[in-house]
Write an enzyme that holds these catalytic residues in place. Sequence first.
Site, PDB file in Angstrom:
ATOM      1  N   ASP A  13      39.942 -22.482 -14.135  1.00  0.00           N
ATOM      2  CA  ASP A  13      39.132 -22.497 -15.364  1.00  0.00           C
ATOM      3  C   ASP A  13      38.252 -23.744 -15.297  1.00  0.00           C
ATOM      4  O   ASP A  13      38.400 -24.577 -14.400  1.00  0.00           O
ATOM      5  CB  ASP A  13      40.053 -22.547 -16.599  1.00  0.00           C
ATOM      6  CG  ASP A  13      39.254 -22.597 -17.906  1.00  0.00           C
ATOM      7  OD1 ASP A  13      38.235 -21.891 -18.008  1.00  0.00           O
ATOM      8  OD2 ASP A  13      39.638 -23.350 -18.818  1.00  0.00           O
ATOM      9  N   SER A  14      37.380 -23.892 -16.289  1.00  0.00           N
ATOM     10  CA  SER A  14      36.538 -25.079 -16.328  1.00  0.00           C
ATOM     11  C   SER A  14      37.325 -26.323 -16.752  1.00  0.00           C
ATOM     12  O   SER A  14      36.846 -27.439 -16.557  1.00  0.00           O
ATOM     13  CB  SER A  14      35.396 -24.861 -17.319  1.00  0.00           C
ATOM     14  OG  SER A  14      35.935 -24.588 -18.597  1.00  0.00           O
ATOM     15  N   TYR A  45      31.537 -24.665 -18.974  1.00  0.00           N
ATOM     16  CA  TYR A  45      30.779 -23.643 -18.254  1.00  0.00           C
ATOM     17  C   TYR A  45      29.973 -22.787 -19.232  1.00  0.00           C
ATOM     18  O   TYR A  45      28.956 -22.205 -18.875  1.00  0.00           O
ATOM     19  CB  TYR A  45      31.737 -22.702 -17.509  1.00  0.00           C
ATOM     20  CG  TYR A  45      32.327 -23.198 -16.204  1.00  0.00           C
ATOM     21  CD1 TYR A  45      32.217 -24.525 -15.796  1.00  0.00           C
ATOM     22  CD2 TYR A  45      33.006 -22.311 -15.378  1.00  0.00           C
ATOM     23  CE1 TYR A  45      32.780 -24.944 -14.596  1.00  0.00           C
ATOM     24  CE2 TYR A  45      33.562 -22.719 -14.172  1.00  0.00           C
ATOM     25  CZ  TYR A  45      33.453 -24.038 -13.787  1.00  0.00           C
ATOM     26  OH  TYR A  45      34.012 -24.441 -12.593  1.00  0.00           O
ATOM     27  N   GLY A  46      30.493 -22.673 -20.446  1.00  0.00           N
ATOM     28  CA  GLY A  46      30.032 -21.630 -21.369  1.00  0.00           C
ATOM     29  C   GLY A  46      28.648 -21.817 -21.958  1.00  0.00           C
ATOM     30  O   GLY A  46      28.145 -20.939 -22.650  1.00  0.00           O
ATOM     31  N   CYS A  77      39.187 -17.782 -17.093  1.00  0.00           N
ATOM     32  CA  CYS A  77      37.992 -18.295 -17.756  1.00  0.00           C
ATOM     33  C   CYS A  77      37.152 -17.096 -18.179  1.00  0.00           C
ATOM     34  O   CYS A  77      36.730 -16.299 -17.325  1.00  0.00           O
ATOM     35  CB  CYS A  77      37.212 -19.171 -16.774  1.00  0.00           C
ATOM     36  SG  CYS A  77      35.626 -19.723 -17.425  1.00  0.00           S
ATOM     37  N   THR A  79      34.185 -17.100 -19.341  1.00  0.00           N
ATOM     38  CA  THR A  79      32.793 -17.250 -18.932  1.00  0.00           C
ATOM     39  C   THR A  79      32.584 -16.784 -17.487  1.00  0.00           C
ATOM     40  O   THR A  79      31.626 -16.065 -17.188  1.00  0.00           O
ATOM     41  CB  THR A  79      32.366 -18.723 -19.092  1.00  0.00           C
ATOM     42  OG1 THR A  79      32.662 -19.124 -20.434  1.00  0.00           O
ATOM     43  CG2 THR A  79      30.905 -18.919 -18.815  1.00  0.00           C
ATOM     44  N   GLU A 156      38.693 -29.593 -25.668  1.00  0.00           N
ATOM     45  CA  GLU A 156      38.749 -30.567 -24.562  1.00  0.00           C
ATOM     46  C   GLU A 156      38.944 -31.987 -25.088  1.00  0.00           C
ATOM     47  O   GLU A 156      39.477 -32.844 -24.406  1.00  0.00           O
ATOM     48  CB  GLU A 156      37.476 -30.491 -23.705  1.00  0.00           C
ATOM     49  CG  GLU A 156      37.406 -29.256 -22.816  1.00  0.00           C
ATOM     50  CD  GLU A 156      38.380 -29.290 -21.622  1.00  0.00           C
ATOM     51  OE1 GLU A 156      38.649 -30.375 -21.089  1.00  0.00           O
ATOM     52  OE2 GLU A 156      38.877 -28.206 -21.250  1.00  0.00           O
ATOM     53  N   CYS A 190      37.726 -16.648 -25.000  1.00  0.00           N
ATOM     54  CA  CYS A 190      37.658 -17.842 -24.152  1.00  0.00           C
ATOM     55  C   CYS A 190      39.077 -18.389 -24.077  1.00  0.00           C
ATOM     56  O   CYS A 190      39.763 -18.480 -25.109  1.00  0.00           O
ATOM     57  CB  CYS A 190      36.712 -18.855 -24.795  1.00  0.00           C
ATOM     58  SG  CYS A 190      36.812 -20.500 -24.071  1.00  0.00           S
ATOM     59  N   THR A 191      39.509 -18.763 -22.887  1.00  0.00           N
ATOM     60  CA  THR A 191      40.913 -19.171 -22.725  1.00  0.00           C
ATOM     61  C   THR A 191      41.234 -20.504 -23.414  1.00  0.00           C
ATOM     62  O   THR A 191      42.395 -20.867 -23.527  1.00  0.00           O
ATOM     63  CB  THR A 191      41.270 -19.259 -21.232  1.00  0.00           C
ATOM     64  OG1 THR A 191      40.268 -20.035 -20.561  1.00  0.00           O
ATOM     65  CG2 THR A 191      41.344 -17.876 -20.607  1.00  0.00           C
ATOM     66  N   HIS A 192      40.211 -21.223 -23.854  1.00  0.00           N
ATOM     67  CA  HIS A 192      40.479 -22.442 -24.627  1.00  0.00           C
ATOM     68  C   HIS A 192      40.936 -22.119 -26.060  1.00  0.00           C
ATOM     69  O   HIS A 192      41.586 -22.936 -26.702  1.00  0.00           O
ATOM     70  CB  HIS A 192      39.212 -23.296 -24.743  1.00  0.00           C
ATOM     71  CG  HIS A 192      38.916 -24.140 -23.544  1.00  0.00           C
ATOM     72  ND1 HIS A 192      38.509 -23.611 -22.340  1.00  0.00           N
ATOM     73  CD2 HIS A 192      38.946 -25.492 -23.364  1.00  0.00           C
ATOM     74  CE1 HIS A 192      38.297 -24.605 -21.477  1.00  0.00           C
ATOM     75  NE2 HIS A 192      38.554 -25.751 -22.082  1.00  0.00           N
TER      76      HIS A 192
HETATM   77  N1  DGL Z   1      37.753 -21.463 -20.889  1.00  0.00           N
HETATM   78  C1  DGL Z   1      36.532 -20.915 -20.436  1.00  0.00           C
HETATM   79  C2  DGL Z   1      36.258 -19.561 -20.993  1.00  0.00           C
HETATM   80  O1  DGL Z   1      37.239 -18.858 -21.130  1.00  0.00           O
HETATM   81  C3  DGL Z   1      35.355 -21.804 -20.278  1.00  0.00           C
HETATM   82  C4  DGL Z   1      34.882 -22.538 -21.436  1.00  0.00           C
HETATM   83  C5  DGL Z   1      33.767 -23.463 -21.086  1.00  0.00           C
HETATM   84  O2  DGL Z   1      33.901 -24.202 -20.114  1.00  0.00           O
HETATM   85  O3  DGL Z   1      32.757 -23.440 -21.791  1.00  0.00           O
HETATM   86  O4  DGL Z   1      35.164 -19.152 -21.253  1.00  0.00           O
END
Ligand code: DGL
Length: 278
Positions: A13-14, A45-46, A77, A79, A156, A190-192
């Site tokens: 993931d990012s 990344y998003g 991730c 994204t 984050e 998004c996994t966050h």
């Molecule tokens: N956790 C990632 C996702 O699921 C990336 C989020 C990011 O880096 O913007 O999209």
Amino acid sequence: MREEKNRPIGVFDSGLGGLTAVKEIGLRLPREEIVYFGDTGRVPYGTRSAQTVCRYALQDMRFLLKEADCKAVVVACGTVSANAMPLLRQSFSVPVIGVIEPAVDAAVAATKNGRIGVIATPSSIASGAYEKTLHEKNSDLQVFCAACALLVPLVENGFTDPEDPIPTLTVQRYLRPLIEADIDTLILGCTHYPLLRPIIARQLPGVTLIDTGVAAAGALGELLSSEDLHRTDTDTCKGRMRFFVSDEPTGFAQAAARFLGTEDGAFPAVERIRIEEY
Ligand code: DGL
């Protein structure tokens, strides 16, 4: 050389978000060895273009395959899953599991009124991947999407306390149109976002929340069974986890230890690598 089934599973993931998938893989497939890469030097990344996301994703995969010889990779991730799955599947011969398909399957199974919300990064929403995959499963579904640029930086930076007004107000602002649309199921695309789950759940009583990391871990279990790839060379019940990042490891190690927890309180060392070299 290790037999294919006894090699590790790669997860990337990012940043921190993919740990939501790692946690679930650890619970469902405790004997498997997991090698995680969080691209903390280039998060988020998003908010980047599809081309940049694809370039980063190729490097992340090359690192996991070259240094850990993974038998399968989970793209934890949203994204990358939204923008790069065809490219990754064309470019590498190992099985690659993204989060979109499994999350969409779970949402389609959960909805009763056919009104599904998706929250994800701007890049994931712009790709149209969630909407397209949902409509491929059922063209009658009504899909309501919200691009949530501020949620990844909040996670984050540790703004996840359910009593904190900053994440609470931010989530409230993003969810308002989805509440008005009367959704009964929401994909946390998004996994966050599962790290903000208590805040999201409080604002959406009665709505089923779909966690992409959980859905992807389920899909990984099915893949290992169908391809006969479950690890067999250990009789201890717990596989090892290794963690790599592309920037200063301390903050990541602390957050990961808090999030994943360990019985003895110890957490494996997190190693910094130079992802640009892959
Ligand atoms: N956790 C990632 C996702 O699921 C990336 C989020 C990011 O880096 O913007 O999209």
